[in-house]
Design a protein around this motif. Structure first.
Motif: not given
Length: 415
Positions: A278-296
């Motif tokens: 979702g963050f990658w699609l809207v062009g938001f920085p650090n999308a992978v980091l935020l996805g990993v934090v949210a998932g963990v």
């Protein structure tokens, strides 16, 4: 002889106390538990014996977790992993694959997937995490500037109630103090985490890493292979007069724990992927980091939202225009949480488990605080166990004479 008996008892008590004082350095709850098991042997088979042994055994187990939790963590992690993967091995076995080869195949496949995911994701997470830490002072400065602008606007308000509030103290917050405070908290958290997982220096660190990387997979394989044997052994150990009732309780417990663990892990994985995408699609920085934090952190229901929302808002402060960045954060989190609440959790976990998110969070915080990483690993199974014990206790109470008498009195008073 009868006249000397009190003096002999006093002498034996004094000698026993002196003996216990002498060997006090080597005494531990585990040794005392074993000694009490032996001394209570004449009561074996009685209800009193069972109650004493169960109570003392539970207390000894909690003491063991508290003292040796860091060393037992690889065993607990292996038990959780084997518990999650056991249904897949059962399916392979039912399709004709030998259990040994099925367990080995599932384990190797899991290790391979984790290794591939690590090679693809870990470098991105490290890169984005380093960038986030480097930009953190600037993020805090931006947050403070925004905060001061809002406070100043409120201080200059023409509304009488708001105008009379003393906003001067709210403007005394310094960004350097905030950075120093956060640094101290992060450092304290790092020390606590190292203590929780048993990391130290030198040999202890090497043994800890070796335990997680080698011992855990080996234990997982043997547990997966021997699960049916362990279940059969437990059924034989339970006394015959309590076997049906106890096994029915254990089957229900097994079902609830398995459904919640496997379901919540899958939901957390999908939430992490959805957040990152979702963050990658809207062009938001650090999308992978935020996805990993949210998932963990979403292993605990709704905790992933809270933990990942803070860095997302800080990043939004450095991504102009500000309100558009905040709108992106709100849109992604709203979409992901709607997906989890209305589709993922109902379809994958459902209402059969019945563990409230607040109960799960309290269990993880409580057991993690008392027992470290092993408490985190065992929090969900213990939370399910406590819930079932409470449900059974309430059901037993409702069948008791006291409850039925109280119901009769209330009915008579109503008439």
């Amino acid at each position: 002889m009868d006249q000397r008996r009190p003096f002999l008892l006093i002498a034996w008590a004094l000698l026993l106390g002196l003996f216990a004082w002498t060997i006090l350095p080597i005494l531990s709850p585990l040794i005392l538990f074993l000694a009490l098991v032996y001394l209570l042997t004449p009561l074996f088979g009685t209800d009193l014996y069972r109650r004493l042994i169960v109570t003392l055994g539970a207390l000894t187990f909690l003491w063991l977790l508290h003292v040796a939790g860091s060393f037992l963590a690889p065993f607990a992690l292996a038990l959780v992993l084997a518990y999650v993967a056991n249904p897949l091995v059962n399916r392979l076995e039912s399709s004709g694959v030998r259990r040994t080869w099925g367990a080995l195949g599932v384990l190797l496949t899991t290790v391979l997937l984790i290794a591939i995911a690590g090679m693809l994701i870990v470098p991105l997470v490290v890169e984005q995490g380093t960038r986030f830490v480097e930009d953190l002072p600037e993020m805090i400065e931006g947050a403070q500037s925004w905060y001061r602008a809002q406070i100043t606007g409120l201080a200059n308000s023409r509304i009488p109630i708001i105008r009379d509030i003393q906003f001067e103290r709210a403007l005394e917050v310094d960004s350097e103090d905030v950075v120093a405070y956060l640094s101290r908290q992060i450092e304290a958290l790092g020390i606590s985490w190292e203590n929780a997982i048993g990391l130290g220096r030198g040999l202890q660190t090497a043994l800890t890493i070796l335990g997680y990387l080698i011992l855990t997979p080996v234990l997982t394989f043997y547990l997966l292979r021997d699960f049916p044997s362990l279940q059969e052994w437990v059924s034989r150990v339970v006394p015959r007069d309590r076997r049906d009732r106890t096994l029915a309780f254990l089957r229900r417990y097994d079902k609830l724990v398995g459904e919640f663990l496997r379901g919540q892990l899958l939901v957390a994985l999908l939430v992490g992927i959805a957040t990152g995408v979702g963050f990658w699609l809207v062009g938001f920085p650090n999308a992978v980091l935020l996805g990993v934090v949210a998932g963990v952190f979403n292993v605990v229901p709704y905790l992933g939202l809270v933990v990942s929302l803070v860095p997302a808002l800080l990043i939004a402060l450095l991504t102009p225009p500000l309100w558009f960045s905040i709108l992106k954060v709100a849109g992604v989190f709203f979409a992901v949480q709607s997906l989890e609440a209305y589709f993922l959790s109902p379809k994958i976990i459902g209402d059969r488990v019945g563990l409230h998110p607040v109960w799960v969070m309290l269990a993880i915080l409580a057991f993690g605080s008392f027992f470290g990483i092993i408490g985190l690993l065992l929090a969900i199974p213990l939370a399910v166990l406590i819930k079932l014990l409470i449900v059974n206790t309430v059901a037993t109470y409702k069948k008791s004479v006291y409850y039925r008498q109280a119901e009769t009195v209330r009915d008579d008073e109503a008439v």
